[in-house]
Scaffold this active site. Structure first.
Site, PDB file in Angstrom:
ATOM      1  N   ASN A 209       0.854  -1.191   0.000  1.00  0.00           N
ATOM      2  CA  ASN A 209       0.000   0.000   0.000  1.00  0.00           C
ATOM      3  C   ASN A 209       0.888   1.239   0.000  1.00  0.00           C
ATOM      4  OD1 ASN A 209       0.469   0.898   2.853  1.00  0.00           O
ATOM      5  ND2 ASN A 209      -0.433  -1.109   3.274  1.00  0.00           N
ATOM      6  N   ASP A 277      -4.909  -6.088   5.201  1.00  0.00           N
ATOM      7  CA  ASP A 277      -5.941  -6.890   5.859  1.00  0.00           C
ATOM      8  C   ASP A 277      -5.885  -8.354   5.425  1.00  0.00           C
ATOM      9  OD1 ASP A 277      -7.143  -4.905   7.441  1.00  0.00           O
ATOM     10  OD2 ASP A 277      -8.075  -4.038   5.658  1.00  0.00           O
ATOM     11  N   LYS A 287       8.751 -18.432  -8.628  1.00  0.00           N
ATOM     12  CA  LYS A 287       8.216 -17.331  -9.427  1.00  0.00           C
ATOM     13  C   LYS A 287       7.161 -17.853 -10.412  1.00  0.00           C
ATOM     14  CE  LYS A 287       9.434 -13.778 -12.648  1.00  0.00           C
ATOM     15  NZ  LYS A 287      10.260 -13.496 -13.782  1.00  0.00           N
ATOM     16  N   ASP A 305      -5.404  -9.320  13.128  1.00  0.00           N
ATOM     17  CA  ASP A 305      -5.536  -7.901  13.475  1.00  0.00           C
ATOM     18  C   ASP A 305      -4.637  -7.659  14.693  1.00  0.00           C
ATOM     19  OD1 ASP A 305      -6.301  -5.381  14.443  1.00  0.00           O
ATOM     20  OD2 ASP A 305      -8.272  -5.584  13.491  1.00  0.00           O
ATOM     21  N   PHE A 324      -4.669   3.705  14.640  1.00  0.00           N
ATOM     22  CA  PHE A 324      -4.904   4.730  13.623  1.00  0.00           C
ATOM     23  C   PHE A 324      -6.052   4.254  12.741  1.00  0.00           C
ATOM     24  CE2 PHE A 324      -1.629   8.103  13.333  1.00  0.00           C
ATOM     25  CZ  PHE A 324      -0.948   7.798  14.498  1.00  0.00           C
ATOM     26  N   LYS A 338     -14.666   2.014  15.121  1.00  0.00           N
ATOM     27  CA  LYS A 338     -13.429   1.209  15.088  1.00  0.00           C
ATOM     28  C   LYS A 338     -12.803   1.103  16.475  1.00  0.00           C
ATOM     29  CE  LYS A 338     -11.256   1.194  11.191  1.00  0.00           C
ATOM     30  NZ  LYS A 338     -10.468   1.631  10.027  1.00  0.00           N
ATOM     31  N   LYS A 342     -12.226  -2.527  18.064  1.00  0.00           N
ATOM     32  CA  LYS A 342     -10.871  -3.036  18.310  1.00  0.00           C
ATOM     33  C   LYS A 342     -10.554  -3.108  19.803  1.00  0.00           C
ATOM     34  CE  LYS A 342      -9.099  -2.159  13.842  1.00  0.00           C
ATOM     35  NZ  LYS A 342      -8.109  -2.812  13.007  1.00  0.00           N
TER      36      LYS A 342
HETATM   37  N1  CTP Z   1      -4.205  -2.850  12.174  1.00  0.00           N
HETATM   38  C1  CTP Z   1      -3.480  -3.891  12.707  1.00  0.00           C
HETATM   39  N2  CTP Z   1      -3.519  -5.124  12.102  1.00  0.00           N
HETATM   40  C2  CTP Z   1      -4.261  -5.321  10.999  1.00  0.00           C
HETATM   41  C3  CTP Z   1      -5.010  -4.260  10.443  1.00  0.00           C
HETATM   42  C4  CTP Z   1      -4.959  -3.056  11.054  1.00  0.00           C
HETATM   43  O1  CTP Z   1      -2.789  -3.692  13.688  1.00  0.00           O
HETATM   44  N3  CTP Z   1      -4.275  -6.519  10.439  1.00  0.00           N
HETATM   45  C5  CTP Z   1      -4.199  -1.557  12.859  1.00  0.00           C
HETATM   46  C6  CTP Z   1      -3.564  -0.435  12.081  1.00  0.00           C
HETATM   47  O2  CTP Z   1      -2.197  -0.303  12.404  1.00  0.00           O
HETATM   48  C7  CTP Z   1      -4.371   0.771  12.559  1.00  0.00           C
HETATM   49  C8  CTP Z   1      -5.730   0.215  12.831  1.00  0.00           C
HETATM   50  O3  CTP Z   1      -5.548  -1.184  12.998  1.00  0.00           O
HETATM   51  O4  CTP Z   1      -3.890   1.256  13.789  1.00  0.00           O
HETATM   52  C9  CTP Z   1      -6.758   0.488  11.782  1.00  0.00           C
HETATM   53  O5  CTP Z   1      -6.584  -0.241  10.659  1.00  0.00           O
HETATM   54  P1  CTP Z   1      -7.685  -0.399   9.489  1.00  0.00           P
HETATM   55  O6  CTP Z   1      -7.048  -1.212   8.439  1.00  0.00           O
HETATM   56  O7  CTP Z   1      -8.196   0.941   9.114  1.00  0.00           O
HETATM   57  O8  CTP Z   1      -8.849  -1.151  10.243  1.00  0.00           O
HETATM   58  P2  CTP Z   1      -9.773  -2.289   9.763  1.00  0.00           P
HETATM   59  O9  CTP Z   1     -10.206  -2.965  10.989  1.00  0.00           O
HETATM   60  O10 CTP Z   1      -9.096  -3.088   8.733  1.00  0.00           O
HETATM   61  O11 CTP Z   1     -11.048  -1.542   9.180  1.00  0.00           O
HETATM   62  P3  CTP Z   1     -11.510  -1.249   7.679  1.00  0.00           P
HETATM   63  O12 CTP Z   1     -10.658  -2.043   6.737  1.00  0.00           O
HETATM   64  O13 CTP Z   1     -12.918  -1.621   7.701  1.00  0.00           O
HETATM   65  O14 CTP Z   1     -11.310   0.233   7.522  1.00  0.00           O
END
Ligand code: CTP
Length: 404
Positions: A209, A277, A287, A305, A324, A338, A342
């Site tokens: 990303n 995610d 490869k 997560d 974040f 969120k 979380k």
């Molecule tokens: N984060 C994490 N581990 C993951 C995904 C996210 O620790 N596998 C943490 C990020 O570092 C950030 C927060 O979670 O602090 C928010 O991440 P985000 O990707 O926005 O949250 P999601 O739960 O994936 O929500 P969505 O995709 O619906 O926005």
């Protein structure tokens, strides 16, 4: 990190003198100003030209330099800095300091200064272990001189033991500790995740990303500046890593989770990383070939997560867990949801729509979500966001009331 701070750097003689050049570069990169002084033996290892070119300032070499004496004088030179750093510090220079001798420019400056002094010794292991040197070290420590290193290892002379000059990283960390006097986070261990993650498709391809890691690095820097012990766990980011933090480099979300679990326990954990995610469940260990494999069909699996896992720990949870939220619409509503989902204490929410220029840019505009509600901050640099957030973290970890 130390914008506008002045460092008088005395470079003694030693095979490790080249590390002083790297140190000058690093100090200037952090906004510091270096006034270089080269001893006679130092000149045998690094040239005055390379020192002054890197420092962007003439190098001082002689006690009786008439121009310097007329313009400034060695007394003033010794007091113009916020910190005096001696790297490498030889056994001879340390002996002179311990005895209060002043028979060349370096020793005179060290005797005349009223500024804190940090020395990074470098010498042969026998010289380091000699009772005379050990006596001098004790004297210097008693005089309030700070030390960084020496490290143990193989020496240029073929021997092994303590005596190697500390690495520029370690000297930088020691300088930061000396210069940042508001050490309100001393003794606090804080984990920061940062940057993107890479999720492999095959050994050469991956899904990533646009995160640069700039906000995570800025946060880690602000924490280090207040004296925290920072474990900085970063995916492959483009932003410079924070000086003075323990840097752990990882690739995928699953690697990042392992590194976070290994870094616990901690007083606080800040999850600034843009974690993928999903990972590619069907990732190939060879490869993929377009001739043989055709159009790939990627099968995804969910990543752990990391934030949620730590926020919901029943045993050993950090006192403060901060996430974040990068959103492109309904920022505050999504972030409030969120935080609850979380189980973290705070969420720092920002709008990462392409027109904001936030992702990959140097500025950020955030809303801080806590149990007490939402607080929107004006648009500011990522460094200022970091300073503001870290000041609030310090309040909470030190038991003073949350400012919100
Ligand atoms: N984060 C994490 N581990 C993951 C995904 C996210 O620790 N596998 C943490 C990020 O570092 C950030 C927060 O979670 O602090 C928010 O991440 P985000 O990707 O926005 O949250 P999601 O739960 O994936 O929500 P969505 O995709 O619906 O926005």
């Amino acid at each position: 990190m130390f914008q506008g701070k002045r460092i008088l750097l005395i470079i003694g003689g030693g095979i490790a003198g080249y590390k002083a050049l790297e140190l000058i570069r690093r100090i200037r990169e952090q906004g510091g100003h270096v006034t270089p002084v080269l001893t006679q033996s130092g000149e045998k290892f690094v040239t005055p030209l390379s020192v002054s070119a890197l420092a962007g300032e003439a190098v001082h070499r002689d006690l009786f330099d008439l121009t310097t004496e007329a313009e400034m004088g060695h007394i003033q030179l010794s007091r113009s800095a916020d910190l005096v750093v001696v790297a490498p510090a030889t056994a001879d220079l340390m002996a002179k300091m311990a005895q209060g001798m002043a028979n060349d420019l370096a020793s005179t400056l060290l005797l005349a200064t009223d500024t804190p002094v940090l020395i990074a010794p470098s010498m042969n292991v026998r010289m380091w272990e000699h009772p005379a040197t050990q006596r001098n070290i004790a004297t210097l420590k008693g005089d309030g001189i700070s030390f960084v290193g020496p490290n143990e290892g193989h020496m240029a002379c073929g021997e092994f033991g303590p005596g190697r000059l500390a690495e520029p990283d370690e000297i930088m960390a020691a300088i930061i500790r000396q210069l940042c006097t508001r050490q309100v986070l001393t003794g606090k261990r804080i984990i920061v995740t940062s940057g993107p993650t890479h999720e492999p498709i095959d050994p050469v391809r991956y899904i990533a990303n646009r995160s640069s890691g700039a906000q995570g690095s800025a946060l880690a820097r602000a924490l280090v500046a207040l004296g925290a012990e920072v474990v900085f766990i970063t995916g492959p980011a483009t932003a410079a890593y924070p000086e003075g933090a323990q840097v752990v480099q990882v690739e995928s979300a699953r690697d990042m989770q392992t590194a976070v679990m290994q870094a616990l326990p901690a007083d606080a954990a800040i999850f600034a990383a843009a974690v993928a995610d999903w990972h590619v469940r069907s990732a190939s260990d060879r490869k993929l070939k377009k001739s043989k494999d055709g159009l790939p069909v990627l099968e995804f699996g969910e990543n752990p997560d990391i934030l949620r896992g730590v926020a919901q720990m029943t045993d050993g949870r950090p006192a403060l867990v901060i996430g974040f939220a990068a959103e492109t619409n309904d920022v505050v509503d999504y972030a409030i949801a969120k935080r609850l989902r979380k189980g973290c204490d705070w969420i720092v929410a920002n709008d990462v729509s392409p027109n904001t220029g936030i992702m990959g840019g140097s500025e950020n505009e955030v809303t801080l979500i806590t149990e007490a509600g939402a607080e929107s901050w004006p648009r500011m640099s990522k460094a200022e966001v970091a300073d503001t957030l870290v000041a609030k973290i310090a309040h909470v970890l030190n038991g003073t009331k949350d400012e919100l």
